[in-house]
Write a protein that holds these residues in place. Structure first.
Motif, PDB file in Angstrom:
ATOM      1  N   PHE A 200       0.850  -1.188   0.000  1.00 11.12           N
ATOM      2  CA  PHE A 200       0.000   0.000   0.000  1.00 11.12           C
ATOM      3  C   PHE A 200       0.888   1.242   0.000  1.00 11.12           C
ATOM      4  CE2 PHE A 200      -2.502  -3.335   1.932  1.00 11.12           C
ATOM      5  CZ  PHE A 200      -3.789  -3.134   1.462  1.00 11.12           C
TER       6      PHE A 200
ATOM      7  N   LYS B 155       1.912   4.985   0.718  1.00 13.42           N
ATOM      8  CA  LYS B 155       1.483   5.848   1.816  1.00 13.42           C
ATOM      9  C   LYS B 155       0.354   6.769   1.363  1.00 13.42           C
ATOM     10  CE  LYS B 155       1.994   7.499   6.012  1.00 13.42           C
ATOM     11  NZ  LYS B 155       3.170   8.319   6.350  1.00 13.42           N
TER      12      LYS B 155
ATOM     13  N   ILE C 283      -2.876   4.931   1.714  1.00 12.82           N
ATOM     14  CA  ILE C 283      -3.284   4.820   3.118  1.00 12.82           C
ATOM     15  C   ILE C 283      -3.906   6.130   3.597  1.00 12.82           C
ATOM     16  CG2 ILE C 283      -2.470   4.515   5.481  1.00 12.82           C
ATOM     17  CD1 ILE C 283      -2.529   1.932   3.907  1.00 12.82           C
ATOM     18  N   GLU C 284      -3.264   7.234   3.269  1.00 16.35           N
ATOM     19  CA  GLU C 284      -3.790   8.544   3.668  1.00 16.35           C
ATOM     20  C   GLU C 284      -5.167   8.786   3.052  1.00 16.35           C
ATOM     21  OE1 GLU C 284      -2.566  10.539   5.859  1.00 16.35           O
ATOM     22  OE2 GLU C 284      -0.719   9.408   6.196  1.00 16.35           O
TER      23      GLU C 284
ATOM     24  N   LEU D 228      -5.991  -0.268  11.222  1.00 14.86           N
ATOM     25  CA  LEU D 228      -5.678  -0.511   9.813  1.00 14.86           C
ATOM     26  C   LEU D 228      -4.238  -0.994   9.653  1.00 14.86           C
ATOM     27  CD1 LEU D 228      -6.378  -0.307   6.787  1.00 14.86           C
ATOM     28  CD2 LEU D 228      -5.673   2.103   6.887  1.00 14.86           C
ATOM     29  N   ARG D 229      -3.312  -0.331  10.306  1.00 18.57           N
ATOM     30  CA  ARG D 229      -1.901  -0.732  10.220  1.00 18.57           C
ATOM     31  C   ARG D 229      -1.706  -2.147  10.760  1.00 18.57           C
ATOM     32  NH1 ARG D 229       1.826   3.186   9.163  1.00 18.57           N
ATOM     33  NH2 ARG D 229       1.054   5.337   9.054  1.00 18.57           N
TER      34      ARG D 229
ATOM     35  N   ILE E 184      -3.008  -4.668   8.229  1.00 17.07           N
ATOM     36  CA  ILE E 184      -2.092  -4.773   7.092  1.00 17.07           C
ATOM     37  C   ILE E 184      -0.899  -5.657   7.455  1.00 17.07           C
ATOM     38  CG2 ILE E 184      -0.429  -3.461   5.698  1.00 17.07           C
ATOM     39  CD1 ILE E 184      -2.502  -1.200   5.627  1.00 17.07           C
TER      40      ILE E 184
ATOM     41  N   ILE F 229       3.346  -1.261   3.917  1.00 19.74           N
ATOM     42  CA  ILE F 229       3.036   0.132   3.606  1.00 19.74           C
ATOM     43  C   ILE F 229       4.315   0.782   3.092  1.00 19.74           C
ATOM     44  CG2 ILE F 229       2.295   2.361   4.515  1.00 19.74           C
ATOM     45  CD1 ILE F 229       0.675   0.883   6.615  1.00 19.74           C
TER      46      ILE F 229
END
Length: 354
Positions: free
Chosen positions: A16, A18, A21-22, A74-75, A78, A85
């Motif tokens: 993913f 960054k 993700i944002e 979320l992290r 993942i 990430i």
């Protein structure tokens, strides 16, 4: 989860950027914030009309605490799925991104919009650097999922834009290394070839595809073959000669290489084992009993010393000989750490003069 599991099985890893993700966090917070506002608005309308409070403040606060912890959750998820990430581009890459924006180079559009896509492409280029000295790429190394393919492609055929192709070319990576697809389902469909099969296809390309005939890797292998075989002696049976030809020794070789039975196996993250059969025409020095030499069909044997000694003549003949090669190379096909070659008696069981 299905995609991550399949990716792992097929030797890929889901990543993913960054920026993605944002964007996910932004949409999540916007959606939940709107839902809370709509909920309170609806509860107030019901209270005004019925004087009954339908809003459970305890449950609302519990829901808010969950949304507040979304990023951490979320992290964690993942990581659990063995995904990664990707970091934001470095300062040097940010400068390059700025130059692209000014010049309207893809993935920026004609209005200069495309920063997020540019950071994603920078992540891809970081990955592609790992393959900058890899000559035999025939399958995608990165599968990019984008629901707006025009940011990266020329057309609905999902052909990578020439600006991006040029960037890949500058570091010696072919266009095929990056595949753009529209959906996760499309990405899953691409994951049909296991890593071992990809490595085998790449290895096969080196020795069978004319495009790679002059590759550094194939040149190294052929150079090693010639060095190992030069002036090497064999038993007659090893190279398919009858007993009358004694002490056959390679004097010269024609570089008319032919390859088959090419197989590759991943030994580790750094090394690949390759086995193959290779043949080439060899000029062989042989000794033949005088009583036999003069009965051999003319043209099959070139005698250069009729009186080598009292019993033998010294002669030469040409024959295509098959050999078995086993080697270990780095995963980018640059360094060969182990190399072995021997005559393939099984393939050389038929006398076949050329």
């Amino acid at each position: 989860m299905k995609l991550t599991s399949k990716a792992k099985d097929e030797g890929y890893k889901v990543c993913f950027p960054k920026a993605v993700i944002e964007e996910m966090v932004k949409h999540y917070l916007e959606n939940t914030s709107k839902a809370f506002k709509d909920l309170k608005r609806a509860a107030k309308i019901l209270y005004d009309e019925t004087e009954i409070s339908v809003l459970n403040e305890t449950e609302v606060e519990a829901a808010k605490s969950i949304t507040d912890g979304y990023i951490t959750k979320l992290r964690k998820r993942i990581k659990e799925l063995n995904c990664e990430i990707l970091k934001l581009p470095s300062r040097g890459q940010q400068n390059e991104i700025l130059k692209k924006a000014v010049k309207r180079i893809k993935p920026f559009n004609s209005a200069g919009v495309g920063y997020q896509d540019a950071t994603i492409w920078a992540n891809i280029m970081d990955i592609m650097e790992r393959y900058s000295e890899h000559e035999g790429i025939v399958k995608p190394k990165v599968i990019l999922v984008s629901n707006n393919h025009t940011d990266f492609c020329n057309s609905d055929k999902f052909d990578l834009h020439e600006d991006l192709v040029e960037e890949l070319d500058e570091i010696g990576v072919p266009e095929v290394a990056v595949k753009v697809v529209k959906t996760l389902e499309d990405a899953s469909a691409e994951l049909t070839i296991h890593t071992d099969k990809i490595i085998s296809d790449e290895t096969l390309a080196f020795f069978k595809d004319p495009v790679f005939a002059s590759s550094i890797f194939r040149t190294k292998v052929e150079h090693m073959i010639l060095n190992k075989l030069s002036f090497k002696s064999f038993n007659s049976s090893e190279i398919g000669l009858g007993d009358i030809f004694e002490d056959p020794t390679i004097d010269m070789m024609y570089e008319d290489f032919d390859y088959k039975d090419i197989e590759a196996e991943i030994l580790s993250e750094e090394e690949i084992s390759i086995s193959l059969k290779v043949s080439l025409t060899c000029q062989l020095d042989v000794f033949v009993d005088k009583s036999e030499a003069y009965h051999i069909e003319e043209g099959m044997l070139s005698i250069y010393d009729h009186d080598w000694n009292n019993y033998y003549v010294a002669a030469q003949l040409e024959k295509r000989v098959w050999f078995e090669v086993n080697l270990i190379t780095s995963n980018n096909f640059q360094e060969i750490s182990s190399f072995e070659i021997e005559a393939s008696e099984e393939l050389n069981d038929v006398l076949d003069f050329e």
